[in-house]
Design a protein around this motif. Structure first.
Motif, PDB file in Angstrom:
ATOM      1  N   GLY A 143       0.786  -1.236   0.000  1.00 13.48           N
ATOM      2  CA  GLY A 143       0.000   0.000   0.000  1.00 13.48           C
ATOM      3  C   GLY A 143       0.812   1.277   0.000  1.00 13.48           C
ATOM      4  N   ALA A 144       2.100   1.199  -0.293  1.00 10.74           N
ATOM      5  CA  ALA A 144       2.943   2.389  -0.284  1.00 10.74           C
ATOM      6  C   ALA A 144       2.522   3.360  -1.384  1.00 10.74           C
ATOM      7  CB  ALA A 144       4.405   1.995  -0.485  1.00 10.74           C
ATOM      8  N   THR A 145       2.755   4.637  -1.134  1.00 12.35           N
ATOM      9  CA  THR A 145       2.494   5.656  -2.140  1.00 12.35           C
ATOM     10  C   THR A 145       3.629   5.670  -3.163  1.00 12.35           C
ATOM     11  OG1 THR A 145       3.700   7.386  -0.945  1.00 12.35           O
ATOM     12  CG2 THR A 145       1.365   7.080  -0.389  1.00 12.35           C
ATOM     13  N   ASP A 146       3.404   6.360  -4.277  1.00 13.47           N
ATOM     14  CA  ASP A 146       4.447   6.477  -5.282  1.00 13.47           C
ATOM     15  C   ASP A 146       5.694   7.117  -4.692  1.00 13.47           C
ATOM     16  OD1 ASP A 146       2.658   5.395  -7.044  1.00 13.47           O
ATOM     17  OD2 ASP A 146       2.533   7.141  -8.355  1.00 13.47           O
ATOM     18  N   ARG A 147       5.508   8.124  -3.861  1.00  9.66           N
ATOM     19  CA  ARG A 147       6.657   8.809  -3.270  1.00  9.66           C
ATOM     20  C   ARG A 147       7.434   7.874  -2.345  1.00  9.66           C
ATOM     21  NH1 ARG A 147       6.114  14.845  -1.134  1.00  9.66           N
ATOM     22  NH2 ARG A 147       5.923  15.030  -3.410  1.00  9.66           N
ATOM     23  N   GLU A 148       6.724   7.052  -1.589  1.00  8.00           N
ATOM     24  CA  GLU A 148       7.407   6.111  -0.693  1.00  8.00           C
ATOM     25  C   GLU A 148       8.187   5.066  -1.485  1.00  8.00           C
ATOM     26  OE1 GLU A 148       4.356   6.221   3.141  1.00  8.00           O
ATOM     27  OE2 GLU A 148       3.947   4.886   1.441  1.00  8.00           O
ATOM     28  N   ILE A 149       7.593   4.600  -2.586  1.00 15.64           N
ATOM     29  CA  ILE A 149       8.298   3.640  -3.439  1.00 15.64           C
ATOM     30  C   ILE A 149       9.523   4.293  -4.061  1.00 15.64           C
ATOM     31  CG2 ILE A 149       8.124   2.262  -5.549  1.00 15.64           C
ATOM     32  CD1 ILE A 149       5.144   1.844  -4.831  1.00 15.64           C
ATOM     33  N   ALA A 150       9.383   5.524  -4.518  1.00 20.05           N
ATOM     34  CA  ALA A 150      10.509   6.251  -5.105  1.00 20.05           C
ATOM     35  C   ALA A 150      11.633   6.424  -4.088  1.00 20.05           C
ATOM     36  CB  ALA A 150      10.052   7.605  -5.634  1.00 20.05           C
ATOM     37  N   ASP A 151      11.282   6.732  -2.855  1.00 18.63           N
ATOM     38  CA  ASP A 151      12.305   6.889  -1.808  1.00 18.63           C
ATOM     39  C   ASP A 151      13.039   5.578  -1.566  1.00 18.63           C
ATOM     40  OD1 ASP A 151      11.753   9.573  -1.448  1.00 18.63           O
ATOM     41  OD2 ASP A 151      10.435   9.277   0.282  1.00 18.63           O
ATOM     42  N   ARG A 152      12.297   4.469  -1.541  1.00 21.74           N
ATOM     43  CA  ARG A 152      12.933   3.161  -1.345  1.00 21.74           C
ATOM     44  C   ARG A 152      13.868   2.833  -2.513  1.00 21.74           C
ATOM     45  NH1 ARG A 152      11.624  -1.551   1.630  1.00 21.74           N
ATOM     46  NH2 ARG A 152      10.565  -0.076   3.028  1.00 21.74           N
ATOM     47  N   TRP A 153      13.439   3.196  -3.716  1.00 26.67           N
ATOM     48  CA  TRP A 153      14.257   2.956  -4.910  1.00 26.67           C
ATOM     49  C   TRP A 153      15.549   3.774  -4.842  1.00 26.67           C
ATOM     50  CZ3 TRP A 153      11.148   2.016  -9.999  1.00 26.67           C
ATOM     51  CH2 TRP A 153      11.970   1.412 -10.953  1.00 26.67           C
ATOM     52  N   ARG A 154      15.440   5.026  -4.420  1.00 29.39           N
ATOM     53  CA  ARG A 154      16.635   5.869  -4.275  1.00 29.39           C
ATOM     54  C   ARG A 154      17.621   5.257  -3.288  1.00 29.39           C
ATOM     55  NH1 ARG A 154      12.659  10.013  -3.861  1.00 29.39           N
ATOM     56  NH2 ARG A 154      12.508  11.264  -5.778  1.00 29.39           N
ATOM     57  N   THR A 155      17.093   4.773  -2.192  1.00 32.55           N
ATOM     58  CA  THR A 155      17.951   4.154  -1.178  1.00 32.55           C
ATOM     59  C   THR A 155      18.652   2.917  -1.739  1.00 32.55           C
ATOM     60  OG1 THR A 155      16.533   4.946   0.617  1.00 32.55           O
ATOM     61  CG2 THR A 155      17.983   3.090   1.111  1.00 32.55           C
ATOM     62  N   ALA A 156      17.929   2.132  -2.530  1.00 33.68           N
ATOM     63  CA  ALA A 156      18.501   0.913  -3.113  1.00 33.68           C
ATOM     64  C   ALA A 156      19.655   1.240  -4.047  1.00 33.68           C
ATOM     65  CB  ALA A 156      17.419   0.146  -3.868  1.00 33.68           C
ATOM     66  N   MET A 157      19.558   2.335  -4.774  1.00 32.39           N
ATOM     67  CA  MET A 157      20.594   2.693  -5.735  1.00 32.39           C
ATOM     68  C   MET A 157      21.730   3.483  -5.099  1.00 32.39           C
ATOM     69  SD  MET A 157      19.844   1.330  -8.602  1.00 32.39           S
ATOM     70  CE  MET A 157      21.038   2.202  -9.616  1.00 32.39           C
ATOM     71  N   ARG A 158      21.475   4.082  -3.963  1.00 38.87           N
ATOM     72  CA  ARG A 158      22.478   4.943  -3.333  1.00 38.87           C
ATOM     73  C   ARG A 158      23.766   4.177  -3.023  1.00 38.87           C
ATOM     74  NH1 ARG A 158      23.873  10.111  -3.358  1.00 38.87           N
ATOM     75  NH2 ARG A 158      24.895  10.763  -1.432  1.00 38.87           N
ATOM     76  N   GLY A 159      23.635   2.926  -2.616  1.00 38.88           N
ATOM     77  CA  GLY A 159      24.802   2.162  -2.204  1.00 38.88           C
ATOM     78  C   GLY A 159      25.469   1.358  -3.309  1.00 38.88           C
ATOM     79  N   LYS A 160      25.188   1.679  -4.559  1.00 34.49           N
ATOM     80  CA  LYS A 160      25.792   0.964  -5.676  1.00 34.49           C
ATOM     81  C   LYS A 160      27.319   0.998  -5.587  1.00 34.49           C
ATOM     82  CE  LYS A 160      25.615   0.779 -10.749  1.00 34.49           C
ATOM     83  NZ  LYS A 160      24.875   1.247 -11.929  1.00 34.49           N
ATOM     84  N   LYS A 161      27.940  -0.148  -5.800  1.00 32.14           N
ATOM     85  CA  LYS A 161      29.385  -0.243  -5.680  1.00 32.14           C
ATOM     86  C   LYS A 161      30.079   0.448  -6.851  1.00 32.14           C
ATOM     87  CE  LYS A 161      29.179  -4.596  -3.109  1.00 32.14           C
ATOM     88  NZ  LYS A 161      29.510  -6.035  -3.099  1.00 32.14           N
ATOM     89  N   ALA A 162      31.352   0.761  -6.665  1.00 34.78           N
ATOM     90  CA  ALA A 162      32.106   1.467  -7.700  1.00 34.78           C
ATOM     91  C   ALA A 162      32.268   0.619  -8.955  1.00 34.78           C
ATOM     92  CB  ALA A 162      33.472   1.878  -7.163  1.00 34.78           C
ATOM     93  N   GLY A 163      32.354  -0.703  -8.779  1.00 38.25           N
ATOM     94  CA  GLY A 163      32.538  -1.579  -9.924  1.00 38.25           C
ATOM     95  C   GLY A 163      31.862  -2.913  -9.725  1.00 38.25           C
ATOM     96  N   SER A 164      31.828  -3.696 -10.801  1.00 42.31           N
ATOM     97  CA  SER A 164      31.145  -4.989 -10.763  1.00 42.31           C
ATOM     98  C   SER A 164      31.941  -6.046 -10.024  1.00 42.31           C
ATOM     99  CB  SER A 164      30.892  -5.470 -12.199  1.00 42.31           C
ATOM    100  OG  SER A 164      32.126  -5.705 -12.862  1.00 42.31           O
TER     101      SER A 164
END
Length: 329
Positions: free
Chosen positions: A289-310
C-alpha cells in the motif's frame, strides 16, 4: 534522481517481464530449463506500468528497456508498451529479445510505441544455432529481424555471444551479413551469469580477440569517448561508415564508471548492477500500500549504495545467485 555515492545517475531502466524463455542457450541455462517463478510472485501488468511511471515521473529515468527471460512471452507486452509510451515525459522504449515471435508482433509493438529492438543471434548456421540453443528456430529469428526492420524498429541491433570452439570463427561473417542487411552488429563477451555457474574466464572470447579477427577483414575507426557516452558498447565505424560495429566488453573492459542503469526483476526486485549479489524488494512495498513517493524513496535508497565496480576483475569475484534469465539482461 537515482544517484549513488560515486557520482553516477541512473537514467536507464531495464525491466524484466518474465524469467521464462523458449530457448535453452548453453551459456544461460541447462537443457531442462529452470524452476520458473510462480505467477503470484511476478509483477502484474498494472504493477509494471506503475513502477515504470514512478521511475519516469519521480526518478528521472528517460529510457526503458524491456527484457526477460524472453519478453515476447509476456501476454500483456503490447499493452505494457502502449501504456508506458503514454507517460509524460515520454521515455525511449526498447526491447531485447531472441526474435522468436517477433515476426508476428513487430508491427503491433511499433504501433504501441516501441522505438527499437535488440535481437540475439549467435550464428548464421542453422546447425550451430541448434547446438547453442537446443532448439530448431533459426529461421524464426531471421524472420523476426526482417519484420522488425520493416516495422521501423530501428536501429535493429544484433547481439552475438561468441563461444570458443563453437561460433568464434563467425565474427567477420556476421558483421558482413549485418552490414548488408542494415542491422547494427554487436558482440558481447560471455558473462558469468549462467544458471549452471560453469563460466570460465579462460573459455571466454575476449574483446581484443574479436577486434583482431574483425580488423583482418575490415577497417575499424573507433568512436570518441564523447560519442560513446554511457553506452555499454564501444563502437567502430566499419570501412569508413556508415555501418558500425559494437563490442560490449563487460569482463575485460568494464564500463562501471559511466554506468547509468537500474534494473527491475520480473518479481519486483531492484538491482543496482547486473552482477550484484543483493537486491531490494519493491514488490512488498508496492503491495503493502505504499504511495508512489514512498516507493521512489525506497528505490533511491537501493541505488544509493551501488558499488564502484562490478568486481569482475577481482579474482575473488562470485557470480550472482540468480541467473541472467531471472534478473534480465
Amino acid at each position: 534522481m537515482l544517484t549513488d555515492t560515486h557520482g553516477r545517475t541512473a537514467t536507464d531502466l531495464r525491466v524484466s517481464l518474465t524469467d521464462r524463455c523458449n530457448l535453452r542457450c548453453t551459456y544461460c541455462m541447462p537443457e531442462e530449463g529452470l524452476r520458473w517463478l510462480p505467477k503470484p510472485e511476478l509483477l502484474t501488468d498494472d504493477e509494471i506500468v506503475r513502477m515504470v511511471s514512478i521511475a519516469v515521473t519521480e526518478l528521472g529515468v528517460t529510457e526503458v528497456r524491456f527484457t526477460g527471460g524472453e519478453p515476447l512471452l509476456r501476454p500483456g507486452l503490447v499493452g505494457i508498451v502502449e501504456r508506458c509510451a503514454a507517460l509524460g515525459p515520454r521515455p525511449r522504449l526498447s526491447l531485447t529479445t531472441n526474435g522468436i515471435g517477433l515476426a508476428r508482433t513487430a508491427k503491433a509493438l511499433r504501433a504501441a510505441g516501441l522505438d527499437r529492438v535488440n535481437v540475439s543471434l549467435d550464428t548464421l548456421d542453422p546447425e550451430v544455432f541448434r547446438t547453442l540453443t537446443r532448439r530448431d528456430r533459426h529461421h524464426d529469428v531471421l524472420a523476426g529481424l526482417a519484420a522488425a526492420r520493416a516495422a521501423g524498429l530501428t536501429p535493429v541491433k544484433v547481439n552475438t555471444v561468441l563461444m570458443r570452439g563453437v561460433n568464434d570463427g563467425e565474427a567477420a561473417g556476421l558483421l558482413d551479413w549485418a552490414l548488408r542487411e542494415g542491422y547494427e552488429q554487436r558482440f558481447i563477451e560471455q558473462m558469468p551469469l549462467d544458471a549452471q555457474h560453469g563460466w570460465q574466464r579462460t573459455d571466454m572470447v575476449t574483446a581484443a580477440e574479436i577486434l583482431e579477427r574483425l580488423a583482418a577483414r575490415f577497417t575499424l575507426t573507433p568512436e570518441t569517448p564523447a560519442e560513446r557516452g554511457s553506452a555499454p558498447a564501444e563502437r567502430w565505424l566499419v570501412d569508413g561508415g556508415p555501418g558500425r560495429v559494437g563490442v560490449i566488453a563487460s569482463v575485460t573492459r568494464p564500463f562501471c564508471r559511466t554506468c547509468d542503469r537500474t534494473r527491475l526483476t520480473a518479481d519486483g526486485q531492484v538491482r543496482d548492477c547486473l552482477f550484484a549479489r543483493e537486491e531490494s524488494d519493491l514488490r512488498a512495498v508496492l503491495r503493502g500500500g505504499a504511495t508512489d513517493r514512498e516507493i521512489a524513496d525506497r528505490w533511491r535508497t537501493a541505488m544509493r549504495g551501488k558499488k564502484a565496480g562490478s568486481g569482475l576483475d577481482d579474482p575473488a569475484f562470485l557470480q550472482p545467485l540468480r541467473p541472467m534469465s531471472a534478473i534480465g539482461g
